[in-house]
Scaffold this motif. Structure first.
Motif, PDB file in Angstrom:
ATOM      1  N   LEU A  92       0.970  -1.431  -0.112  1.00 34.10           N
ATOM      2  CA  LEU A  92       0.057  -0.020   0.077  1.00 34.10           C
ATOM      3  C   LEU A  92       0.813   1.278  -0.041  1.00 34.10           C
ATOM      4  CD1 LEU A  92      -3.104  -0.749   2.413  1.00 34.10           C
ATOM      5  CD2 LEU A  92      -3.079  -0.928  -0.029  1.00 34.10           C
ATOM      6  N   ALA A  93       2.052   0.993   0.625  1.00 33.63           N
ATOM      7  CA  ALA A  93       2.943   2.363   0.534  1.00 33.63           C
ATOM      8  C   ALA A  93       3.472   2.887  -0.606  1.00 33.63           C
ATOM      9  CB  ALA A  93       4.144   2.123   1.476  1.00 33.63           C
ATOM     10  N   ALA A  94       3.236   1.924  -1.736  1.00 27.18           N
ATOM     11  CA  ALA A  94       3.603   2.404  -3.139  1.00 27.18           C
ATOM     12  C   ALA A  94       2.351   2.893  -3.792  1.00 27.18           C
ATOM     13  CB  ALA A  94       4.045   1.104  -3.863  1.00 27.18           C
ATOM     14  N   LEU A  95       1.403   3.145  -3.452  1.00 31.54           N
ATOM     15  CA  LEU A  95       0.039   3.546  -4.091  1.00 31.54           C
ATOM     16  C   LEU A  95      -0.303   4.647  -3.565  1.00 31.54           C
ATOM     17  CD1 LEU A  95      -1.541  -0.292  -4.221  1.00 31.54           C
ATOM     18  CD2 LEU A  95      -0.391   1.256  -6.086  1.00 31.54           C
ATOM     19  N   GLU A  96       0.294   5.374  -2.777  1.00 32.55           N
ATOM     20  CA  GLU A  96      -0.191   6.764  -2.242  1.00 32.55           C
ATOM     21  C   GLU A  96      -0.721   7.670  -3.426  1.00 32.55           C
ATOM     22  OE1 GLU A  96      -1.142   8.306   0.668  1.00 32.55           O
ATOM     23  OE2 GLU A  96      -0.971   6.257   1.735  1.00 32.55           O
ATOM     24  N   ALA A  97       0.147   7.678  -4.660  1.00 33.76           N
ATOM     25  CA  ALA A  97      -0.188   8.637  -5.672  1.00 33.76           C
ATOM     26  C   ALA A  97      -1.580   8.055  -6.248  1.00 33.76           C
ATOM     27  CB  ALA A  97       1.033   8.710  -6.536  1.00 33.76           C
ATOM     28  N   ALA A  98      -1.834   6.735  -6.415  1.00 37.09           N
ATOM     29  CA  ALA A  98      -2.747   6.317  -6.816  1.00 37.09           C
ATOM     30  C   ALA A  98      -4.154   6.480  -6.241  1.00 37.09           C
ATOM     31  CB  ALA A  98      -2.758   4.688  -7.227  1.00 37.09           C
ATOM     32  N   ARG A  99      -4.029   6.987  -5.260  1.00 33.25           N
ATOM     33  CA  ARG A  99      -5.379   7.033  -4.255  1.00 33.25           C
ATOM     34  C   ARG A  99      -6.369   8.311  -4.764  1.00 33.25           C
ATOM     35  NH1 ARG A  99      -4.360   7.073   2.116  1.00 33.25           N
ATOM     36  NH2 ARG A  99      -6.713   7.473   1.963  1.00 33.25           N
ATOM     37  N   VAL A 100      -7.604   7.855  -4.887  1.00 27.38           N
ATOM     38  CA  VAL A 100      -8.636   8.641  -5.342  1.00 27.38           C
ATOM     39  C   VAL A 100      -9.801   8.544  -4.705  1.00 27.38           C
ATOM     40  CG1 VAL A 100      -7.742   8.590  -7.988  1.00 27.38           C
ATOM     41  CG2 VAL A 100      -9.438   6.896  -7.247  1.00 27.38           C
ATOM     42  N   PRO A 101     -10.745   9.773  -4.658  1.00 25.78           N
ATOM     43  CA  PRO A 101     -12.060   9.384  -4.016  1.00 25.78           C
ATOM     44  C   PRO A 101     -12.857   8.218  -4.715  1.00 25.78           C
ATOM     45  CG  PRO A 101     -11.631  11.598  -4.463  1.00 25.78           C
ATOM     46  CD  PRO A 101     -10.651  10.833  -5.226  1.00 25.78           C
ATOM     47  N   PRO A 102     -13.986   7.580  -4.343  1.00 24.50           N
ATOM     48  CA  PRO A 102     -14.834   6.697  -4.865  1.00 24.50           C
ATOM     49  C   PRO A 102     -15.685   7.425  -5.540  1.00 24.50           C
ATOM     50  CG  PRO A 102     -15.143   6.704  -2.607  1.00 24.50           C
ATOM     51  CD  PRO A 102     -13.965   7.475  -2.625  1.00 24.50           C
ATOM     52  N   PRO A 103     -16.455   6.821  -6.457  1.00 29.27           N
ATOM     53  CA  PRO A 103     -17.775   7.407  -7.307  1.00 29.27           C
ATOM     54  C   PRO A 103     -18.571   7.884  -6.237  1.00 29.27           C
ATOM     55  CG  PRO A 103     -17.134   5.097  -8.224  1.00 29.27           C
ATOM     56  CD  PRO A 103     -16.317   5.460  -6.970  1.00 29.27           C
ATOM     57  N   PRO A 104     -19.449   8.963  -6.411  1.00 29.62           N
ATOM     58  CA  PRO A 104     -20.552   9.559  -5.728  1.00 29.62           C
ATOM     59  C   PRO A 104     -21.386   8.327  -5.141  1.00 29.62           C
ATOM     60  CG  PRO A 104     -20.126  11.059  -7.637  1.00 29.62           C
ATOM     61  CD  PRO A 104     -19.474   9.914  -7.846  1.00 29.62           C
ATOM     62  N   ARG A 105     -21.865   8.240  -3.995  1.00 28.51           N
ATOM     63  CA  ARG A 105     -22.991   7.365  -3.577  1.00 28.51           C
ATOM     64  C   ARG A 105     -24.320   8.195  -3.414  1.00 28.51           C
ATOM     65  NH1 ARG A 105     -18.621   5.829  -0.669  1.00 28.51           N
ATOM     66  NH2 ARG A 105     -17.406   4.083  -1.799  1.00 28.51           N
ATOM     67  N   GLU A 106     -25.724   7.812  -3.985  1.00 32.56           N
ATOM     68  CA  GLU A 106     -26.637   8.480  -3.989  1.00 32.56           C
ATOM     69  C   GLU A 106     -27.376   8.148  -2.809  1.00 32.56           C
ATOM     70  OE1 GLU A 106     -27.683   4.980  -6.521  1.00 32.56           O
ATOM     71  OE2 GLU A 106     -25.704   6.114  -6.163  1.00 32.56           O
ATOM     72  N   THR A 107     -27.118   6.805  -2.047  1.00 35.19           N
ATOM     73  CA  THR A 107     -27.487   6.428  -0.901  1.00 35.19           C
ATOM     74  C   THR A 107     -26.737   6.749   0.265  1.00 35.19           C
ATOM     75  OG1 THR A 107     -28.474   4.637  -2.229  1.00 35.19           O
ATOM     76  CG2 THR A 107     -28.660   4.477   0.199  1.00 35.19           C
ATOM     77  N   GLU A 108     -27.361   7.343   1.300  1.00 36.34           N
ATOM     78  CA  GLU A 108     -26.720   7.449   2.623  1.00 36.34           C
ATOM     79  C   GLU A 108     -25.964   5.938   3.137  1.00 36.34           C
ATOM     80  OE1 GLU A 108     -27.057   9.422   7.098  1.00 36.34           O
ATOM     81  OE2 GLU A 108     -28.693   9.511   5.717  1.00 36.34           O
ATOM     82  N   LEU A 109     -24.854   5.993   3.659  1.00 43.97           N
ATOM     83  CA  LEU A 109     -24.342   5.011   4.208  1.00 43.97           C
ATOM     84  C   LEU A 109     -24.357   4.961   5.594  1.00 43.97           C
ATOM     85  CD1 LEU A 109     -21.372   4.509   2.102  1.00 43.97           C
ATOM     86  CD2 LEU A 109     -23.492   3.418   1.542  1.00 43.97           C
ATOM     87  N   LEU A 110     -24.224   3.505   6.165  1.00 43.74           N
ATOM     88  CA  LEU A 110     -24.314   3.638   7.433  1.00 43.74           C
ATOM     89  C   LEU A 110     -22.850   4.006   8.099  1.00 43.74           C
ATOM     90  CD1 LEU A 110     -25.973  -0.086   7.943  1.00 43.74           C
ATOM     91  CD2 LEU A 110     -26.850   2.138   8.893  1.00 43.74           C
ATOM     92  N   PRO A 111     -22.931   4.096   9.347  1.00 46.61           N
ATOM     93  CA  PRO A 111     -21.535   5.000   9.932  1.00 46.61           C
ATOM     94  C   PRO A 111     -20.508   4.167   9.526  1.00 46.61           C
ATOM     95  CG  PRO A 111     -23.469   5.308  11.517  1.00 46.61           C
ATOM     96  CD  PRO A 111     -24.131   4.461  10.318  1.00 46.61           C
ATOM     97  N   TYR A 112     -20.542   2.828   9.848  1.00 48.96           N
ATOM     98  CA  TYR A 112     -19.273   1.890   9.763  1.00 48.96           C
ATOM     99  C   TYR A 112     -18.823   1.904   8.308  1.00 48.96           C
ATOM    100  CZ  TYR A 112     -21.680  -2.212   7.604  1.00 48.96           C
ATOM    101  OH  TYR A 112     -22.359  -3.205   7.041  1.00 48.96           O
ATOM    102  N   LEU A 113     -19.539   2.279   7.373  1.00 52.17           N
ATOM    103  CA  LEU A 113     -19.057   2.432   6.107  1.00 52.17           C
ATOM    104  C   LEU A 113     -18.769   3.597   5.191  1.00 52.17           C
ATOM    105  CD1 LEU A 113     -21.717  -0.446   4.528  1.00 52.17           C
ATOM    106  CD2 LEU A 113     -19.096  -0.664   4.710  1.00 52.17           C
ATOM    107  N   ARG A 114     -18.793   4.740   6.121  1.00 48.75           N
ATOM    108  CA  ARG A 114     -18.601   5.955   5.681  1.00 48.75           C
ATOM    109  C   ARG A 114     -16.978   6.082   5.763  1.00 48.75           C
ATOM    110  NH1 ARG A 114     -23.119   8.903   9.620  1.00 48.75           N
ATOM    111  NH2 ARG A 114     -24.802   7.779   8.559  1.00 48.75           N
ATOM    112  N   ASP A 115     -16.479   6.800   4.616  1.00 52.24           N
ATOM    113  CA  ASP A 115     -15.129   6.840   4.336  1.00 52.24           C
ATOM    114  C   ASP A 115     -14.591   8.321   3.798  1.00 52.24           C
ATOM    115  OD1 ASP A 115     -16.143   6.803   1.808  1.00 52.24           O
ATOM    116  OD2 ASP A 115     -14.738   5.284   1.020  1.00 52.24           O
ATOM    117  N   GLY A 116     -15.448   9.338   4.276  1.00 49.83           N
ATOM    118  CA  GLY A 116     -15.181  10.581   3.737  1.00 49.83           C
ATOM    119  C   GLY A 116     -13.807  11.141   4.521  1.00 49.83           C
ATOM    120  N   ASP A 117     -13.303  10.557   5.392  1.00 50.70           N
ATOM    121  CA  ASP A 117     -12.100  11.013   5.939  1.00 50.70           C
ATOM    122  C   ASP A 117     -10.902  10.111   5.425  1.00 50.70           C
ATOM    123  OD1 ASP A 117     -13.373  13.119   7.376  1.00 50.70           O
ATOM    124  OD2 ASP A 117     -13.488  12.011   9.249  1.00 50.70           O
TER     125      ASP A 117
END
Length: 402
Positions: free
Chosen positions: A255-280
């Motif tokens: 994973l340490a080699a992939l910092e430059a490859a990190r991107v936000p996921p596609p928009p979600r139109e449905t609210e997620l339960l707290p344990y799946l929220r990944d905004g941070d």
């Protein structure tokens, strides 16, 4: 981040530069038994030869991975120093072996195996094929990463032949279901994630703890027998149509080699339960896969479009208290994009066999034939505009054994 210069001669365009340093296990090269190695260009650095540590002379990476992120970071820093500081060159060079002179092995023990279903394009394509008059996505799909529990013992390293499986092929005819070799053998282009640090039974692993438990990323081909799968999957899901063979690539990209490859996921139109929220702590990854059948490029699936990220998959996998095990593997599910040339399975590329795919030699395929070879490769953005490579996961189809 500035990538340091290595004194190792690297072929132009290599995905195994000093900014990558994937780990694997190999045999041969004049050394004793199984050893751990680091890929650099066309070579593998023998870690046991360099360190003499027993932890790097084991059949799998598991005894090293269990030590956790601190040990992973320390090794990466040490290898980087060895390969960039010319003072170490005389000592290191005898332990740089040609990759084509060693045998690459399955890198982990595969203590467990879970496969997800996280590409929206793939799920919608499949839904339209089999449920044309309904919503292509099942009601739960937007709320949780759907997955199935696979059979760890059938995960094999790239290059292992794929024997065409036999089984029940569909509904009864003349009283009994037809039985024999699958007529609808398929590939699935996927990305896999390797667990290093375990978790305690009963504990949940939050999204933000993903890099504390997952060491790295590999390529996966979740071979599928579509006729066996269609007949068996109601009501409990995939079983024999999936469990006969799963291929994984031999190199695990940290994973340490992939910092430059990190991107936000596609928009979600449905609210997620707290344990799946990944905004941070979003863990979308900008990987581009390429799939070839007998050398012909047939698809370029984009991993960045995956609806559910690996961090969310891990959080869901453990939300019931299931423990993580060192050396277990979980895979993304088929990676498919919106365009037809981005679909990651023949099920989609041929509309379940209704629209044959024409290869360069003029032959056509609805599903895979004996003798076909499927190769999946991938790359991702690296620091300083470079590319991170993943090697390949490949397999050749052999006739059924009866």
């Amino acid at each position: 981040m500035t990538v340091p210069e290595t004194w190792v001669a690297l072929p132009e365009g290599t995905g195994f530069g000093i900014d990558n340093l994937p780990l694997g296990v190999f045999l041969g090269g004049g050394g004793p038994g199984f050893r751990h190695g680091v890929a650099i260009g066309e070579h593998v650095l023998d870690l046991f030869g360099m360190t003499g540590l027993p932890v790097h002379r084991t059949r799998t990476l598991d005894p090293f991975l269990v030590a956790g992120p601190g040990a992973w970071r320390d090794l990466r820093e040490q290898v980087t120093e060895w390969l960039t500081d010319d003072r170490h060159r005389t000592r290191v060079e005898p332990h740089l072996l040609r990759q084509d002179a060693v045998q690459l092995c399955r890198p982990i023990g595969v203590a467990d195996y879970v496969d997800f279903y996280s590409s929206r394009a793939h799920a919608e394509n499949v839904g339209r094929l089999f449920r044309p008059d309904t919503d292509p996505l099942p009601p739960n799909w937007r709320h949780l990463p759907i997955g199935y529990h696979g059979r760890a013992g059938t995960v094999q390293v790239s290059g292992t032949p794929v024997v065409r499986p036999c089984g029940q092929l569909g509904p009864p005819a003349d009283g009994l279901p037809p039985f024999g070799p699958t007529r609808r053998l398929d590939f699935e282009a996927e990305v896999g994630f390797v667990v290093g640090a375990p978790s305690e039974p009963g504990n949940r692993v939050p999204v933000a703890a993903f890099p504390a438990h997952v060491f790295g990323v590999c390529l996966v081909n979740d071979w599928s027998a579509r006729d066996l799968q269609a007949w068996e999957y109601v009501p409990l899901g995939p079983f024999l149509g999936k469990s006969f063979h799963t291929s994984m690539s031999p190199w695990i990209v940290p994973l340490a080699a992939l910092e430059a490859a990190r991107v936000p996921p596609p928009p979600r139109e449905t609210e997620l339960l707290p344990y799946l929220r990944d905004g941070d702590a979003p863990w979308g990854l900008d990987l581009t896969l390429e799939v070839r059948i007998n050398g012909q490029l047939v698809s370029r699936p984009p991993f960045r479009d995956m609806y559910w990220t690996p961090a969310q998959q891990l959080a869901h996998l453990t939300v019931n208290g299931a423990a993580l095990l060192t050396g277990e593997l979980f895979a993304s599910g088929t990676v498919s994009g919106a365009a037809p040339d981005q679909w990651g399975s023949l099920l989609e590329l041929t509309a379940n066999g209704a629209q044959p795919l024409t290869l360069a030699d003029g032959s056509t395929r609805t599903f895979l034939e004996d003798g076909d070879t499927v190769r999946i490769t991938a790359s991702a953005p690296g620091p300083d505009g470079g590319r991170i490579g993943f090697g390949e996961v490949a397999g050749r189809v052999e006739p059924a054994r009866q």
